[in-house]
Design a protein around this motif. Sequence first.
Motif, PDB file in Angstrom:
ATOM      1  N   ALA A   3      76.685 -14.614 -59.732  1.00 14.46           N
ATOM      2  CA  ALA A   3      77.266 -13.906 -60.876  1.00 14.46           C
ATOM      3  C   ALA A   3      76.288 -14.078 -62.032  1.00 14.46           C
ATOM      4  O   ALA A   3      76.201 -15.151 -62.636  1.00 14.46           O
ATOM      5  N   ILE A   4      75.494 -13.031 -62.289  1.00  9.81           N
ATOM      6  CA  ILE A   4      74.461 -13.089 -63.327  1.00  9.81           C
ATOM      7  C   ILE A   4      75.089 -12.620 -64.636  1.00  9.81           C
ATOM      8  O   ILE A   4      75.603 -11.499 -64.711  1.00  9.81           O
ATOM      9  N   VAL A 133      60.193 -11.356 -69.933  1.00  2.72           N
ATOM     10  CA  VAL A 133      60.338 -10.096 -69.185  1.00  2.72           C
ATOM     11  C   VAL A 133      59.284  -9.083 -69.614  1.00  2.72           C
ATOM     12  O   VAL A 133      58.795  -8.295 -68.787  1.00  2.72           O
ATOM     13  N   ARG A 134      58.896  -9.093 -70.888  1.00  2.00           N
ATOM     14  CA  ARG A 134      57.833  -8.179 -71.342  1.00  2.00           C
ATOM     15  C   ARG A 134      56.511  -8.514 -70.660  1.00  2.00           C
ATOM     16  O   ARG A 134      55.763  -7.636 -70.245  1.00  2.00           O
ATOM     17  N   ALA A 146      74.923  -8.277 -74.697  1.00  2.00           N
ATOM     18  CA  ALA A 146      75.235  -8.948 -73.433  1.00  2.00           C
ATOM     19  C   ALA A 146      74.737  -8.179 -72.211  1.00  2.00           C
ATOM     20  O   ALA A 146      74.082  -8.739 -71.336  1.00  2.00           O
ATOM     21  N   ASN A 147      75.034  -6.870 -72.138  1.00  5.40           N
ATOM     22  CA  ASN A 147      74.648  -6.126 -70.943  1.00  5.40           C
ATOM     23  C   ASN A 147      73.142  -5.928 -70.847  1.00  5.40           C
ATOM     24  O   ASN A 147      72.569  -6.012 -69.758  1.00  5.40           O
ATOM     25  N   GLY A 148      72.487  -5.684 -71.994  1.00  8.40           N
ATOM     26  CA  GLY A 148      71.034  -5.536 -71.974  1.00  8.40           C
ATOM     27  C   GLY A 148      70.352  -6.797 -71.473  1.00  8.40           C
ATOM     28  O   GLY A 148      69.457  -6.740 -70.609  1.00  8.40           O
ATOM     29  N   ASP A 149      70.769  -7.944 -71.987  1.00  6.88           N
ATOM     30  CA  ASP A 149      70.175  -9.211 -71.559  1.00  6.88           C
ATOM     31  C   ASP A 149      70.566  -9.563 -70.123  1.00  6.88           C
ATOM     32  O   ASP A 149      69.762 -10.137 -69.374  1.00  6.88           O
ATOM     33  N   ALA A 150      71.799  -9.241 -69.726  1.00  4.13           N
ATOM     34  CA  ALA A 150      72.236  -9.521 -68.347  1.00  4.13           C
ATOM     35  C   ALA A 150      71.428  -8.701 -67.348  1.00  4.13           C
ATOM     36  O   ALA A 150      71.005  -9.203 -66.299  1.00  4.13           O
ATOM     37  N   LEU A 151      71.206  -7.420 -67.650  1.00  2.00           N
ATOM     38  CA  LEU A 151      70.399  -6.567 -66.764  1.00  2.00           C
ATOM     39  C   LEU A 151      68.963  -7.068 -66.659  1.00  2.00           C
ATOM     40  O   LEU A 151      68.360  -7.039 -65.576  1.00  2.00           O
ATOM     41  N   ALA A 152      68.405  -7.515 -67.783  1.00  5.11           N
ATOM     42  CA  ALA A 152      67.057  -8.079 -67.760  1.00  5.11           C
ATOM     43  C   ALA A 152      67.021  -9.336 -66.898  1.00  5.11           C
ATOM     44  O   ALA A 152      66.060  -9.580 -66.150  1.00  5.11           O
ATOM     45  N   THR A 153      68.080 -10.137 -66.968  1.00  9.75           N
ATOM     46  CA  THR A 153      68.165 -11.361 -66.165  1.00  9.75           C
ATOM     47  C   THR A 153      68.299 -11.031 -64.679  1.00  9.75           C
ATOM     48  O   THR A 153      67.732 -11.733 -63.836  1.00  9.75           O
ATOM     49  N   VAL A 154      69.042  -9.957 -64.340  1.00  7.03           N
ATOM     50  CA  VAL A 154      69.141  -9.507 -62.949  1.00  7.03           C
ATOM     51  C   VAL A 154      67.748  -9.180 -62.400  1.00  7.03           C
ATOM     52  O   VAL A 154      67.367  -9.621 -61.310  1.00  7.03           O
TER      53      VAL A 154
END
Length: 455
Positions: A3-4, A133-134, A146-154
């Motif tokens: 669960a990311i 990530v860059r 939250a979603n932007g950072d979560a997607l980057a973490t995925v």
Amino acid sequence: MYAILDIETTGGKFNEEGITEIAIHKFDGQKVVDKFISLVNPEKEIQPFVVKLTGINSKMLQTAPKFYEVAKRIIEITEDTVLVAHNAQFDYRILRTEFRRLGYNFERKTLCTVDLSKLLLPDAESYSLGKLVRSLGIPVSDRHRANGDALATVKLFKLLLVKDSEKIIIKDTIRKETQGELSEKQLDIVRELPNKTGLFYMHNKDGDIIYLSKSTDIKKRVNQLFTKSGDKSRKLAKDTKKVTFELTGNELVAILKEHEELLKLRPKYSIIPKKRMYSHALCKTENENGYFSLAIKPYRECTEPLAIFNGVFSAKNYLFKITKEFGLCEKLNGISEARNNCSGYEDGSCKGACINKEDQKEYNERVIAATSQNSIKSTNVLLLDKGREIGEQSAILIKNGSLVGFGFYDLNYQINNIHILETLITPMNGTRDANYLIESYLRKKRVHKIVELKE
């Protein structure tokens, strides 16, 4: 299962923060299979520097659900998963704090992508999410949401899984998923097992085999056995001091070896196969007009079984399948009880054998083709499939419709020369049960290639 997640908060004193936004992506190691994204009303003021950083203000959250309204969904989506986050200690602490306010003890295992990145990407200039990530060329939008950072973490976690040649993440995940359920000894046992197809053997303190089984994922199956509830399972887990394994490369070899070794070794905790694994058969008769008809009967009532099954349901399903596939007559095969022609004649799937309109010889040839499919009766063949490693193949030898044995080879000439082939083959008992296992497997799955042997 992972669960990311990423959480945005109000800021403020330690353990007094409230959640303003949460994004959770349930990830199976390959793809996201579920997700939950929501603003959350923290019922407290947001620190000014946080508003400037995230763009989330109190006005945006007035109609957002409060944490207790999303708590159940968070529990559901994270159940039986390992939480993954960039600086997981922070996100996990915030979640536990919110649940503690509701009187609920929220516990999950965690993996931190900061720690993993330091281990697997040691040359990175920075381990902050944005800079990392860059530097890896991973696109990120809605930074500090939250979603932007979560997607980057995925995306980062996917890359880390690929980089992880030593399988540190998988090993650590197994440890975390089973912590508190397995002893250190059992954790060590599971860690050394492969995620591959074969047989595994559980030994007691004297080295005796007390359980054996096949599996397409040995590591996963042993882990399940160690954590299974029930008196017998707990006794097996307690008595197991060592687990050995033998890779087979493919499932059919594993099935045949498991059957033979269960009968030979009869381990204490294993279920021993019945003396006869099949109960019903596909039978053929000829009607007064010379047409072949097929029927399912109890095995003892069939003088010449064309195929055998472990139950009437699977047998009838197979009869229905080949009737459709080969354009056979539903009436002749007892599927239709029509008085005259079957319904298949009207829609063109039956050519009229039920009313003597199809040539009897042509129809019977189709019946023979249908019943010969997946049958090893009276054949001399090699069933070729995957081996235990890249470049290796497996071969199951069948002579005169009976199993001879199996072996592994690297070069084609080894199977083209019958004398060399026979030296590679490990003998097995060519029983009717073995034939049943082979034919039932071929009815459901495919082997890589079937090669007919020349006399």
